[in-house]
Write an enzyme that holds these catalytic residues in place. Structure first.
Site, short mmCIF file in Angstrom:
data_model
loop_
_atom_site.label_atom_id
_atom_site.label_comp_id
_atom_site.label_asym_id
_atom_site.label_seq_id
_atom_site.Cartn_x
_atom_site.Cartn_y
_atom_site.Cartn_z
N GLU A 168 3.62 66.48 -28.45
CA GLU A 168 3.08 67.72 -27.88
C GLU A 168 1.58 67.54 -27.77
OE1 GLU A 168 4.79 69.99 -26.66
OE2 GLU A 168 6.75 69.94 -27.61
N CYS A 214 -3.36 74.93 -27.45
CA CYS A 214 -2.88 74.01 -26.41
C CYS A 214 -2.41 74.79 -25.20
CB CYS A 214 -1.78 73.11 -26.95
SG CYS A 214 -0.40 74.02 -27.68
#
Length: 511
Positions: free
Chosen positions: A264, A298
């Protein structure tokens, strides 16, 4: 909650740490030379001892040994540990959230929300324990049955980032434990206190469920500790959250030993605002997505692609909202934007704005450093920035982990999609529209190329029920909900012959 140094007028937070750790079941953390700084004041909260190579090796071996018996425990019984963890998280939500605020700088509402996310994924994983389904397929051979079974994978190495120090760990750990895996966790060296707390709570949960506490191991340290996990063949899966640069290092090393990777990585997320959009709704969603966690998610909104016909009106509204933002110590009531992660984050933000202006960008508002009473020289606060860009230059195509919102305009929808998809990252995306054709096109195969595509909601704030992750340079992995559990298990295809004959597949005869 805070103390003030009478000579320097600096806020002191370190005095809170022992009481919080004690409440979470930690009486004497391993002290050493690894300094833990709070981004709120820049002060050192505590010094901890990092794990050495021998300790890390021992932790992996303990997890591997525990796996050999843990994998045979029925999944609903494994879920008892996760259920007990949820109970403890509810009981200690306030203490753990405060620790998140001290280590990360999140405002209390966001910190509590992160702990709630942990509770939510625990509940999901408990239900999942009775739904680890495999298919039964029709066999082409008479008297045969064809099916698949899912089995525990092994030791899962979790390498987590500073901005979500506990939620991402919980996404991985709750699901991995229910799937029958054991876990070795290497948290960010910026957030080891929250890691110690979570590890203690999970060990308590294991004991309460009469389970082997060795199913979870914690190793504190810097990148070298993570590298040891990455290279160890006993670790079946590496789930790593961080930068694209980190992923470029981790991916090939795990692949070289034929291990599995769940990455990720970066997100350079965009939202398209069309002429039909509800601007009242859009402004609220855009502001939260762009400035929440000081733009250090993010999934933070970094690019705004607005139809030229409404750009001026939307920019005026956004600028008005930005000017009302209160930047400061997140422990003070009413503060909406806390600190950056440190001086280096401010330098990246400042340099990115300078590059954007050099490329013809116009700074609409914000972008300046903010002085906060009680903060030391190692703490950095900045007012979130809006920069209007003439086109999607190189700096816009990069992810700057700071609260900068670049605004681009478009005239036709195809151009908006091209701008949206014209970056290397592919994590989260959004469109604001009341036109069904536009929303459906955005969600179609030739629309957003991201792993998350939203309509009339911002890019951040994903729910745990859906799989979380992105495409392209974001890594392609999936965590949390839906069928993300399959990453933590291995699949076996089974053929059962219950006849007395032995027909071969594809009609082959071998007499």
């Amino acid at each position: 909650m805070t103390e003030i140094d009478s000579e320097t007028r600096t806020v002191r937070l370190a005095h809170r740490v022992p009481a919080l750790l004690n409440a979470l079941g930690i009486e004497s953390p391993p002290t050493g030379e690894m300094a833990v700084h709070s981004p709120i004041t820049g002060e050192v909260l505590v010094g901890l001892r990092p794990a050495g190579p021998a300790e890390i090796d021992s932790a992996i071996e303990e997890a591997a040994a525990a796996f050999r018996s843990w994998r045979t425990v029925p999944a609903p019984q494994r879920a008892a540990v996760v259920r007990e963890l949820a109970v403890l998280l509810r009981r200690h939500q306030d203490e753990l959230a405060e620790l998140v605020t001290l280590e990360v700088g999140k405002i209390p509402a966001e910190a509590r929300g992160e702990v709630q996310e942990m509770i939510d994924i625990c509940e999901f994983a408990v239900g999942l324990s009775r739904q680890l389904y495999g298919y039964t397929m029709a066999s082409e051979r008479p008297g045969h049955r064809l099916m698949e079974t899912w089995h525990p994978l092994g030791v899962v190495g979790v390498i987590s980032a500073f901005n979500f120090p506990v939620a991402v760990w919980a996404w991985n750990t709750a699901v991995a434990l229910v799937c029958g895996d054991t876990v070795v966790w290497k948290p960010s060296d910026r957030t080891p206190l929250t890691a110690l707390a979570c590890h203690a709570l999970l060990r308590r949960a294991a004991r309460a469920a009469a389970a082997d506490p060795r199913i979870h191991q914690l190793v504190l340290g810097t990148g070298a500790a993570g590298a040891q996990l990455v290279d160890d063949e006993r670790v079946a899966l590496i789930s790593a959250t961080g930068s694209v640069a980190m992923g470029r290092r981790v991916g090939p090393r795990v692949a070289a030993r034929f291990g599995r990777c769940l990455l990720e990585l970066g997100g350079n997320n965009a939202a398209v605002v069309t002429p039909s959009a509800d601007l009242d709704l859009a402004v609220r969603a855009i502001v939260f997505a762009a400035v929440g966690t000081a733009g250090q998610r993010c999934t933070s909104l970094r690019r705004l692609i607005v139809h030229a016909g409404i750009a001026d009106e939307l920019l005026n509204r956004l600028a008005g909202a930005y000017r009302q933002l209160r930047v400061g110590n997140p422990l003070e009531p009413g503060v909406q934007v806390g600190p950056l992660s440190g001086p280096e984050a401010w330098e990246r933000m400042r340099d990115a704005i300078d590059l954007a202006r050099r490329d013809g960008g116009e700074l609409i508002c914000g972008g300046h450093e903010v002085t906060v009473d009680g903060a030391g020289s190692a703490a950095r606060y900045a007012h979130p920035a809006i920069v209007r860009m003439p086109d999607q230059t190189e700096i816009v195509r990069e992810e700057t982990f700071a609260p900068i919102l670049y605004v681009l305009t478009y005239d036709d929808f195809d151009t908006a999609l091209a701008l949206h998809n014209g970056v290397p990252q592919g994590l989260s995306s959004a469109i604001f529209t009341t036109d069904q054709r536009e929303s459906e096109r955005f969600l179609a195969a030739d629309g957003s190329d991201c792993g998350i595509a939203n309509v009339n909601i911002g890019t951040s704030g994903a729910e745990i029920g859906g799989a979380f992750g992105g495409e392209k340079h974001t890594g392609g992995g999936r965590e949390s909900g839906s069928d993300a559990w399959k990453a933590y298990m291995r699949r076996a295809t089974n053929t059962i012959n219950y006849s007395s004959d032995l027909p071969l597949a594809q009609g082959i005869r071998f007499d």
